[in-house]
Design a protein around this motif. Sequence first.
Motif, mmCIF file in Angstrom:
data_model
loop_
_atom_site.group_PDB
_atom_site.id
_atom_site.type_symbol
_atom_site.label_atom_id
_atom_site.label_comp_id
_atom_site.label_asym_id
_atom_site.label_seq_id
_atom_site.Cartn_x
_atom_site.Cartn_y
_atom_site.Cartn_z
ATOM 1 N N TYR A 125 0.812 -1.212 0.000
ATOM 2 C CA TYR A 125 0.000 0.000 0.000
ATOM 3 C C TYR A 125 0.847 1.264 0.000
ATOM 4 C CZ TYR A 125 -4.280 -2.635 0.139
ATOM 5 O OH TYR A 125 -5.317 -3.448 -0.219
ATOM 6 N N VAL A 126 2.046 1.181 0.563
ATOM 7 C CA VAL A 126 2.979 2.309 0.466
ATOM 8 C C VAL A 126 3.406 2.506 -0.984
ATOM 9 C CG1 VAL A 126 5.305 3.100 1.059
ATOM 10 C CG2 VAL A 126 3.818 2.171 2.837
ATOM 11 N N SER A 127 3.711 1.415 -1.663
ATOM 12 C CA SER A 127 4.168 1.511 -3.058
ATOM 13 C C SER A 127 3.076 2.079 -3.965
ATOM 14 C CB SER A 127 4.610 0.133 -3.568
ATOM 15 O OG SER A 127 3.508 -0.751 -3.680
ATOM 16 N N ARG A 128 1.820 1.915 -3.570
ATOM 17 C CA ARG A 128 0.704 2.469 -4.351
ATOM 18 C C ARG A 128 0.417 3.927 -4.004
ATOM 19 N NH1 ARG A 128 -4.024 -2.117 -3.638
ATOM 20 N NH2 ARG A 128 -2.982 -3.872 -4.662
ATOM 21 N N GLY A 129 1.127 4.465 -3.024
ATOM 22 C CA GLY A 129 0.909 5.848 -2.619
ATOM 23 C C GLY A 129 -0.358 6.048 -1.822
ATOM 24 N N GLN A 130 -0.828 4.987 -1.135
ATOM 25 C CA GLN A 130 -2.099 5.058 -0.428
ATOM 26 C C GLN A 130 -1.970 5.479 1.033
ATOM 27 O OE1 GLN A 130 -5.043 4.644 -1.748
ATOM 28 N NE2 GLN A 130 -4.631 3.707 -3.726
ATOM 29 N N LEU A 131 -0.751 5.421 1.594
ATOM 30 C CA LEU A 131 -0.577 5.701 3.021
ATOM 31 C C LEU A 131 0.230 6.976 3.256
ATOM 32 C CD1 LEU A 131 0.131 2.099 4.390
ATOM 33 C CD2 LEU A 131 -2.064 3.258 4.059
ATOM 34 N N GLU A 132 -0.167 7.721 4.269
ATOM 35 C CA GLU A 132 0.482 8.987 4.618
ATOM 36 C C GLU A 132 1.782 8.729 5.393
ATOM 37 O OE1 GLU A 132 0.708 13.240 4.956
ATOM 38 O OE2 GLU A 132 -0.346 11.845 3.625
ATOM 39 N N ASP A 133 2.780 9.555 5.137
ATOM 40 C CA ASP A 133 4.032 9.513 5.899
ATOM 41 C C ASP A 133 3.756 10.025 7.316
ATOM 42 O OD1 ASP A 133 6.603 9.654 6.887
ATOM 43 O OD2 ASP A 133 7.231 11.311 5.585
ATOM 44 N N VAL A 143 8.208 3.970 21.629
ATOM 45 C CA VAL A 143 8.593 2.811 20.818
ATOM 46 C C VAL A 143 10.114 2.740 20.766
ATOM 47 C CG1 VAL A 143 8.366 1.663 18.585
ATOM 48 C CG2 VAL A 143 6.496 3.105 19.430
ATOM 49 N N ASP A 144 10.654 1.537 20.945
ATOM 50 C CA ASP A 144 12.100 1.332 20.911
ATOM 51 C C ASP A 144 12.682 1.863 19.592
ATOM 52 O OD1 ASP A 144 14.525 -0.528 20.079
ATOM 53 O OD2 ASP A 144 14.363 -0.647 22.262
ATOM 54 N N PRO A 145 13.779 2.640 19.649
ATOM 55 C CA PRO A 145 14.360 3.219 18.430
ATOM 56 C C PRO A 145 14.730 2.178 17.381
ATOM 57 C CG PRO A 145 15.335 4.216 20.387
ATOM 58 C CD PRO A 145 14.493 3.073 20.869
ATOM 59 N N ASN A 146 15.229 0.997 17.807
ATOM 60 C CA ASN A 146 15.589 -0.048 16.857
ATOM 61 C C ASN A 146 14.357 -0.581 16.141
ATOM 62 O OD1 ASN A 146 17.588 -1.777 15.647
ATOM 63 N ND2 ASN A 146 16.788 -3.462 16.877
ATOM 64 N N VAL A 147 13.248 -0.672 16.876
ATOM 65 C CA VAL A 147 11.991 -1.115 16.271
ATOM 66 C C VAL A 147 11.534 -0.100 15.232
ATOM 67 C CG1 VAL A 147 9.541 -1.535 16.719
ATOM 68 C CG2 VAL A 147 11.265 -2.480 18.253
ATOM 69 N N LEU A 148 11.587 1.181 15.577
ATOM 70 C CA LEU A 148 11.186 2.221 14.630
ATOM 71 C C LEU A 148 12.045 2.206 13.379
ATOM 72 C CD1 LEU A 148 10.384 5.332 16.862
ATOM 73 C CD2 LEU A 148 8.785 3.976 15.505
ATOM 74 N N LYS A 149 13.332 2.016 13.562
ATOM 75 C CA LYS A 149 14.248 1.966 12.415
ATOM 76 C C LYS A 149 13.882 0.816 11.487
ATOM 77 C CE LYS A 149 19.136 1.358 11.225
ATOM 78 N NZ LYS A 149 20.499 1.058 11.754
ATOM 79 N N ASN A 150 13.594 -0.341 12.063
ATOM 80 C CA ASN A 150 13.262 -1.509 11.247
ATOM 81 C C ASN A 150 11.902 -1.398 10.572
ATOM 82 O OD1 ASN A 150 15.673 -2.873 11.716
ATOM 83 N ND2 ASN A 150 14.889 -3.969 13.506
ATOM 84 N N ASN A 154 11.819 2.957 2.995
ATOM 85 C CA ASN A 154 12.508 4.035 2.285
ATOM 86 C C ASN A 154 12.740 5.243 3.194
ATOM 87 O OD1 ASN A 154 12.447 2.490 -0.117
ATOM 88 N ND2 ASN A 154 10.398 3.245 -0.590
ATOM 89 N N GLY A 155 13.075 4.940 4.463
ATOM 90 C CA GLY A 155 13.416 5.992 5.408
ATOM 91 C C GLY A 155 12.238 6.707 6.034
#
Length: 448
Positions: A125-133, A143-150, A154-155
Amino acid sequence: MGKRWLKSKGWAMLTLAVVLTMTACSSNSGGGGNQGAEPSSATETAAAGGASEAATTLSIMWWGSDVRHEATKKALDIYSQQFSNVKFKPEFMAWDAYWQKLPTLAASKSITDVLQMDAAYIQEYVSRGQLEDLSDIDLSGIVDPNVLKNLQINGKLYGIPLSQNAQGFAYNKTELEQLGIPLPHKDWTYDEFFQWARDARAKLPEGKYPIGDTSSWDGFNYYQTAMGKPPIMSDGGKTFTLDKELFMKFYGIYDDFRKNKIVPPAELAASFLENDPQADPMASGVVLTRGATTGSVSALEQLMPGKLGVVNLQTGPAGGGWAQSTIFLSVSANSKNKEEAKKFVKWFITDQEAGKALGLTRGLPINPEIFKQLEPTLEAKDLLGKEIYDMSVDKALPFYSPAAGFSEWVDTYKKEMDAVSFGQQSIEDAFNKIDKLGKELAAKAEKS
């Protein structure tokens, strides 16, 4: 999960608000739905004694059991009590119905303001442009920083994680101790795991096995990524990487294990059915270990109360396993209420009253403060899940799901590796077939 559709209650209009009605998709095929719900994306300024406030209706959809439905509706009530200008148009359904409906909404660009999302589908759904950043939502200390990173794609962050989940390893602690076999330890490497299995075999009677066999793609993908190589599928399936050297080594070890009765014979392994009292490999007493997640270990604990120990998945130079939420709240890229939706999704995982209402209906809460609030009420089965997560998080790699269009490849992988297990073909022949199909699908994805 519940298999029937539910009807949501209508929401009373704010006494001082005049809400503009706009048409929105509100019916569910198959006889359920939410009758009498207010339309989504309706906002208007309502004046009262010189002051003004924007009245907003947020549309939201999720899947799950009846227990989850009722708990979520309570949380929505709490939000509307705290923020009287906001009300909701909820839709809720079973898993299958949800994923049948969502593509239709996506095609018409009418996805609800807020939606529950799953790790298996979020990249699509991200690749289709359907979800907001949602990267601008501050989740520090939540939320644990490592979890957020994973979780980033695409950053960027496209889903607010709701629960703690991780892939771990369960073992029959009681029986291992009785047999004098050392217990698995945190952060054990693949080499240590393989040697542990060899050593344990020497202390086991005939008909018992230290570990199970493996023929699924994700079992090898854990190994390949732990060794520092890319995941098998990346870039939405456009890049396919199946490392032949690692493949031959990994399955060569398991081939040796079959010959030396370290794993069950293929005929026996084919009869296993996880979480069945008689057919589960561990609950039946045949195998002393098996994979388990934070979410699934509770079912095994209920079959073997008080006998289980858990540890994180095997590791390599790059880490090992995964530890993150696999269920999220996302915001539609086409929402007309993005700021209010962002405010709500953060509130959903931070408000203590909401946390109490939601309980464990989406797993162990991702927010440590909410978990601490619930911890006194948790059972042993829930605490085992938490233990898997805590052991896994520092070494965890991202959660890798099959790319869109690769379902045929996933089935082919298992079929070809099952054939290897039964001695019907060589490991190299299986590799060639699996690799060929994967590259063909990646080339097709590249063109689409």
